[in-house]
Design a protein around this motif. Structure first.
Motif, mmCIF file in Angstrom:
data_model
loop_
_atom_site.group_PDB
_atom_site.id
_atom_site.type_symbol
_atom_site.label_atom_id
_atom_site.label_comp_id
_atom_site.label_asym_id
_atom_site.label_seq_id
_atom_site.Cartn_x
_atom_site.Cartn_y
_atom_site.Cartn_z
ATOM 1 N N ASP A 157 0.835 -1.207 0.000
ATOM 2 C CA ASP A 157 0.000 0.000 0.000
ATOM 3 C C ASP A 157 0.870 1.257 0.000
ATOM 4 O O ASP A 157 0.532 2.258 -0.650
ATOM 5 C CB ASP A 157 -0.929 0.019 1.226
ATOM 6 C CG ASP A 157 -1.989 -1.069 1.181
ATOM 7 O OD1 ASP A 157 -2.456 -1.400 0.075
ATOM 8 O OD2 ASP A 157 -2.342 -1.599 2.262
ATOM 9 N N HIS A 160 2.408 1.530 -3.471
ATOM 10 C CA HIS A 160 1.387 1.917 -4.449
ATOM 11 C C HIS A 160 1.052 3.403 -4.344
ATOM 12 O O HIS A 160 0.873 4.086 -5.365
ATOM 13 C CB HIS A 160 0.131 1.075 -4.260
ATOM 14 C CG HIS A 160 -0.965 1.444 -5.209
ATOM 15 N ND1 HIS A 160 -0.926 1.113 -6.546
ATOM 16 C CD2 HIS A 160 -2.090 2.169 -5.032
ATOM 17 C CE1 HIS A 160 -2.005 1.595 -7.144
ATOM 18 N NE2 HIS A 160 -2.725 2.248 -6.247
ATOM 19 N N GLN A 163 4.029 5.210 -6.051
ATOM 20 C CA GLN A 163 4.139 4.958 -7.492
ATOM 21 C C GLN A 163 2.969 5.556 -8.280
ATOM 22 O O GLN A 163 3.174 6.178 -9.333
ATOM 23 C CB GLN A 163 4.195 3.455 -7.748
ATOM 24 C CG GLN A 163 4.304 3.109 -9.231
ATOM 25 C CD GLN A 163 4.264 1.609 -9.480
ATOM 26 O OE1 GLN A 163 3.805 0.831 -8.640
ATOM 27 N NE2 GLN A 163 4.769 1.205 -10.634
ATOM 28 N N SER A 164 1.750 5.355 -7.769
ATOM 29 C CA SER A 164 0.590 5.807 -8.542
ATOM 30 C C SER A 164 0.620 7.330 -8.687
ATOM 31 O O SER A 164 0.303 7.873 -9.745
ATOM 32 C CB SER A 164 -0.709 5.325 -7.905
ATOM 33 O OG SER A 164 -0.816 5.820 -6.592
ATOM 34 N N TYR A 165 1.042 8.017 -7.610
ATOM 35 C CA TYR A 165 1.130 9.480 -7.686
ATOM 36 C C TYR A 165 2.248 9.920 -8.630
ATOM 37 O O TYR A 165 2.045 10.735 -9.527
ATOM 38 C CB TYR A 165 1.345 10.082 -6.294
ATOM 39 C CG TYR A 165 1.576 11.561 -6.359
ATOM 40 C CD1 TYR A 165 0.530 12.430 -6.652
ATOM 41 C CD2 TYR A 165 2.856 12.096 -6.182
ATOM 42 C CE1 TYR A 165 0.747 13.792 -6.763
ATOM 43 C CE2 TYR A 165 3.075 13.452 -6.288
ATOM 44 C CZ TYR A 165 2.021 14.292 -6.583
ATOM 45 O OH TYR A 165 2.240 15.649 -6.704
ATOM 46 N N GLU A 167 3.805 8.407 -11.046
ATOM 47 C CA GLU A 167 3.604 8.081 -12.464
ATOM 48 C C GLU A 167 2.475 8.902 -13.073
ATOM 49 O O GLU A 167 2.525 9.239 -14.264
ATOM 50 C CB GLU A 167 3.410 6.574 -12.633
ATOM 51 C CG GLU A 167 4.722 5.828 -12.328
ATOM 52 C CD GLU A 167 4.642 4.319 -12.472
ATOM 53 O OE1 GLU A 167 3.530 3.792 -12.710
ATOM 54 O OE2 GLU A 167 5.704 3.672 -12.356
ATOM 55 N N ALA A 168 1.489 9.257 -12.267
ATOM 56 C CA ALA A 168 0.406 10.127 -12.776
ATOM 57 C C ALA A 168 0.957 11.503 -13.142
ATOM 58 O O ALA A 168 0.383 12.210 -13.970
ATOM 59 C CB ALA A 168 -0.703 10.255 -11.737
ATOM 60 N N TYR A 195 7.253 1.189 -4.912
ATOM 61 C CA TYR A 195 6.272 0.857 -5.946
ATOM 62 C C TYR A 195 5.576 -0.403 -5.446
ATOM 63 O O TYR A 195 6.091 -1.080 -4.547
ATOM 64 C CB TYR A 195 6.969 0.598 -7.291
ATOM 65 C CG TYR A 195 8.021 -0.473 -7.226
ATOM 66 C CD1 TYR A 195 9.331 -0.169 -6.844
ATOM 67 C CD2 TYR A 195 7.703 -1.811 -7.496
ATOM 68 C CE1 TYR A 195 10.288 -1.155 -6.732
ATOM 69 C CE2 TYR A 195 8.667 -2.798 -7.397
ATOM 70 C CZ TYR A 195 9.960 -2.455 -7.014
ATOM 71 O OH TYR A 195 10.904 -3.450 -6.892
ATOM 72 N N ARG A 197 1.692 -3.100 -5.453
ATOM 73 C CA ARG A 197 0.237 -3.289 -5.591
ATOM 74 C C ARG A 197 -0.424 -3.183 -4.228
ATOM 75 O O ARG A 197 0.103 -3.684 -3.234
ATOM 76 C CB ARG A 197 -0.058 -4.688 -6.157
ATOM 77 C CG ARG A 197 0.444 -4.891 -7.548
ATOM 78 C CD ARG A 197 0.075 -6.276 -8.079
ATOM 79 N NE ARG A 197 0.745 -6.520 -9.344
ATOM 80 C CZ ARG A 197 0.441 -5.912 -10.488
ATOM 81 N NH1 ARG A 197 -0.556 -5.023 -10.512
ATOM 82 N NH2 ARG A 197 1.108 -6.172 -11.581
#
Ligand code: MF3
Ligand code: CO
Ligand code: CO
Length: 275
Positions: A157, A160, A163-165, A167-168, A195, A197
């Protein structure tokens, strides 16, 4: 002290510290953060990075602490100073900073046996636009990672959230280096990946101590280590930034041990706009 009990290892091999151990981590973390506060005025165009390291080492010793990095796997300095496309583990040297250089300064102290590990971004002179954007994204990525730290969440978590932030924002997360457990040792289980999931990896429990230290690049994530066997750079020579905090999981979230006493964690905190 030999024979003293510093908690137990959980089923993932991660040390679970007692509530009483937070105080030692707080003191070590605060010392490291105080040193990063006081180095800021020295980060100016023309300063050799070895000079910054000398100032840092003096402060570590004056506080009755030791540097975790001096003598670590043959490393000789009290800090890592990583400029521009250097991702991490930059070796302080006679090379002088130039106007517009951005640098990560990473300090780890040992105080009463507890480790405090933190790093921030600084700028020599005027902060270039692109560098400011990268620094803001990297700082926010770390904060989002820290926001994911609470019992019942997993290390995936945290990764994620980062990474999600990142890469966005069309930046990339370095995979070759990670955060780490710490406490009365420098680098312990687990590897804290930046990074991942949601729901993957070990579950967070109160009493875990670890760092989160995302390295974010404007270009591609790949790195290489120079011939000095330490300096890691982006393969594509793109700009890289990093922020690092040491944290401890509490019953309802976490304590950040390495908060800046002056409120200067972010590069431009307390600096006049445009200054
Ligand atoms: N402080 C770094 C970290 O965040 C480790 C530096 S090890 C050194 O884990 F030997 F390069 F200093
Ligand atoms: Co670290
Ligand atoms: Co560090």
């Amino acid at each position: 002290m030999e024979g003293m009990n510093f908690g137990h290892l959980n089923r993932d091999g991660i040390r679970i510290h007692d509530p009483a151990h937070f105080a030692g981590m707080h003191r070590a973390g605060q010392l490291a953060a105080e040193i990063l506060d006081s180095i800021r005025t020295h980060v100016v165009p023309g300063v050799p990075t070895i000079e910054l390291d000398r100032i840092i080492h003096k402060q570590v010793v004056a506080a009755g602490a030791t540097s975790a990095t001096v003598g670590y796997k043959g490393y000789k300095h009290a800090s890592c100073i990583s400029a521009n496309h250097v991702v991490c583990h930059g070796i302080p040297s006679e090379k002088r900073l130039r106007d517009g250089d951005i640098v990560n300064i990473d300090v780890t102290v040992v105080l009463d046996g507890w480790y405090g590990d933190t790093s921030r971004m600084y700028v020599a002179g005027k902060l270039p636009r692109k560098a400011e954007r990268l620094i803001n994204i990297t700082h926010e990525a770390l904060m989002r990672g820290i926001s994911a730290v609470k019992p019942g969440n997993t290390f995936g978590d945290i990764g994620h959230a980062i990474q999600s932030y990142a890469e966005a924002q069309r930046t990339s997360v370095v995979r070759d280096f990670c955060g780490h457990g710490l406490g009365r040792v420098f680098h312990a289980a687990p590897n804290v990946l930046h990074y991942g999931r949601p729901g993957s990896g070990p579950t967070l429990e109160p009493g875990m101590f670890f760092t989160i230290e995302p390295m974010i690049n404007l270009g591609r994530p790949e790195t290489k280590v120079l011939a000095d066997d330490w300096t890691a750079v982006t393969k594509d020579k793109s700009l890289s930034a990093q922020f690092e905090h040491s944290v401890g999981v509490t019953e309802d979230g976490c304590e950040v041990f390495t908060l800046s006493p002056k409120g200067w964690f972010h590069t431009l905190d307390g600096v006049a706009a445009g200054g």
